[in-house]
Scaffold this motif. Structure first.
Motif, mmCIF file in Angstrom:
data_model
loop_
_atom_site.group_PDB
_atom_site.id
_atom_site.type_symbol
_atom_site.label_atom_id
_atom_site.label_comp_id
_atom_site.label_asym_id
_atom_site.label_seq_id
_atom_site.Cartn_x
_atom_site.Cartn_y
_atom_site.Cartn_z
ATOM 1 N N ASP A 166 0.808 -1.220 0.000
ATOM 2 C CA ASP A 166 0.000 0.000 0.000
ATOM 3 C C ASP A 166 0.840 1.269 0.000
ATOM 4 O O ASP A 166 0.358 2.337 -0.369
ATOM 5 N N ASN A 167 2.091 1.153 0.444
ATOM 6 C CA ASN A 167 2.952 2.327 0.550
ATOM 7 C C ASN A 167 4.194 2.220 -0.325
ATOM 8 O O ASN A 167 5.229 2.805 -0.022
ATOM 9 N N GLN A 168 4.093 1.493 -1.414
ATOM 10 C CA GLN A 168 5.261 1.296 -2.257
ATOM 11 C C GLN A 168 5.785 2.582 -2.884
ATOM 12 O O GLN A 168 6.958 2.659 -3.261
ATOM 13 N N ASP A 169 4.965 3.609 -2.951
ATOM 14 C CA ASP A 169 5.412 4.897 -3.485
ATOM 15 C C ASP A 169 5.989 5.803 -2.402
ATOM 16 O O ASP A 169 6.505 6.879 -2.703
ATOM 17 N N ASP A 170 5.886 5.378 -1.158
ATOM 18 C CA ASP A 170 6.411 6.146 -0.025
ATOM 19 C C ASP A 170 7.151 5.178 0.890
ATOM 20 O O ASP A 170 6.587 4.636 1.833
ATOM 21 N N ARG A 171 8.424 4.940 0.580
ATOM 22 C CA ARG A 171 9.201 3.931 1.299
ATOM 23 C C ARG A 171 9.312 4.241 2.786
ATOM 24 O O ARG A 171 9.328 3.337 3.614
ATOM 25 N N GLN A 172 9.405 5.515 3.132
ATOM 26 C CA GLN A 172 9.492 5.882 4.550
ATOM 27 C C GLN A 172 8.213 5.481 5.283
ATOM 28 O O GLN A 172 8.258 4.946 6.381
ATOM 29 N N GLN A 173 7.070 5.732 4.684
ATOM 30 C CA GLN A 173 5.793 5.347 5.291
ATOM 31 C C GLN A 173 5.692 3.834 5.396
ATOM 32 O O GLN A 173 5.222 3.304 6.409
ATOM 33 N N ALA A 174 6.131 3.125 4.370
ATOM 34 C CA ALA A 174 6.104 1.658 4.399
ATOM 35 C C ALA A 174 6.971 1.135 5.537
ATOM 36 O O ALA A 174 6.569 0.239 6.282
ATOM 37 N N ARG A 175 8.170 1.701 5.670
ATOM 38 C CA ARG A 175 9.086 1.288 6.731
ATOM 39 C C ARG A 175 8.499 1.601 8.101
ATOM 40 O O ARG A 175 8.535 0.774 9.012
ATOM 41 N N SER A 176 7.930 2.786 8.235
ATOM 42 C CA SER A 176 7.345 3.200 9.506
ATOM 43 C C SER A 176 6.190 2.285 9.909
ATOM 44 O O SER A 176 6.104 1.847 11.063
ATOM 45 N N LYS A 177 5.318 1.994 8.974
ATOM 46 C CA LYS A 177 4.173 1.115 9.255
ATOM 47 C C LYS A 177 4.648 -0.287 9.625
ATOM 48 O O LYS A 177 4.146 -0.903 10.563
ATOM 49 N N THR A 178 5.654 -0.784 8.891
ATOM 50 C CA THR A 178 6.179 -2.120 9.169
ATOM 51 C C THR A 178 6.793 -2.171 10.562
ATOM 52 O O THR A 178 6.543 -3.114 11.328
ATOM 53 N N MET A 179 7.597 -1.172 10.902
ATOM 54 C CA MET A 179 8.225 -1.145 12.222
ATOM 55 C C MET A 179 7.168 -1.058 13.327
ATOM 56 O O MET A 179 7.310 -1.676 14.376
ATOM 57 N N SER A 180 6.108 -0.305 13.068
ATOM 58 C CA SER A 180 5.023 -0.191 14.033
ATOM 59 C C SER A 180 4.326 -1.537 14.250
ATOM 60 O O SER A 180 4.034 -1.920 15.391
ATOM 61 N N LEU A 181 4.067 -2.252 13.173
ATOM 62 C CA LEU A 181 3.434 -3.572 13.283
ATOM 63 C C LEU A 181 4.305 -4.545 14.077
ATOM 64 O O LEU A 181 3.809 -5.289 14.928
ATOM 65 N N ILE A 182 5.599 -4.519 13.809
ATOM 66 C CA ILE A 182 6.517 -5.413 14.519
ATOM 67 C C ILE A 182 6.601 -5.026 15.996
ATOM 68 O O ILE A 182 6.576 -5.897 16.873
ATOM 69 N N ALA A 183 6.672 -3.731 16.274
ATOM 70 C CA ALA A 183 6.733 -3.269 17.666
ATOM 71 C C ALA A 183 5.481 -3.680 18.432
ATOM 72 O O ALA A 183 5.567 -4.142 19.582
ATOM 73 N N GLU A 184 4.319 -3.520 17.821
ATOM 74 C CA GLU A 184 3.066 -3.928 18.472
ATOM 75 C C GLU A 184 3.081 -5.427 18.775
ATOM 76 O O GLU A 184 2.670 -5.854 19.858
#
Length: 67
Positions: free
Chosen positions: A39-57
């Motif tokens: 969903d965030n392939q055009d915004d790598r920073q957002q993709a990374r942030s969302k992924t890190m958030s999911l892992i942290a949760e």
């Protein structure tokens, strides 16, 4: 349509690997990460942030169960 098919194929492969080698990792977590990246392939920073958030949760839930 092709992109969706590619995503479905990727999810299928990820599930195969997860179930064979990392069965302790929830399928839903892998699916959420894949969608966050897709969903965030055009915004790598957002993709990374969302992924890190999911892992942290996920890690926080694990720690709360153990403690």
């Amino acid at each position: 349509m092709t992109e969706r098919k590619n995503l479905d194929e990727l999810l299928s492969v990820l599930e195969k690997v997860r179930s064979e080698k990392y069965s302790d990792v929830p399928e839903e977590l892998i699916r959420q990460i894949a969608y966050a990246q897709y969903d965030n392939q055009d915004d790598r920073q957002q993709a990374r942030s969302k992924t890190m958030s999911l892992i942290a949760e996920y890690m926080n839930r694990l720690n709360n169960r153990e403690g």
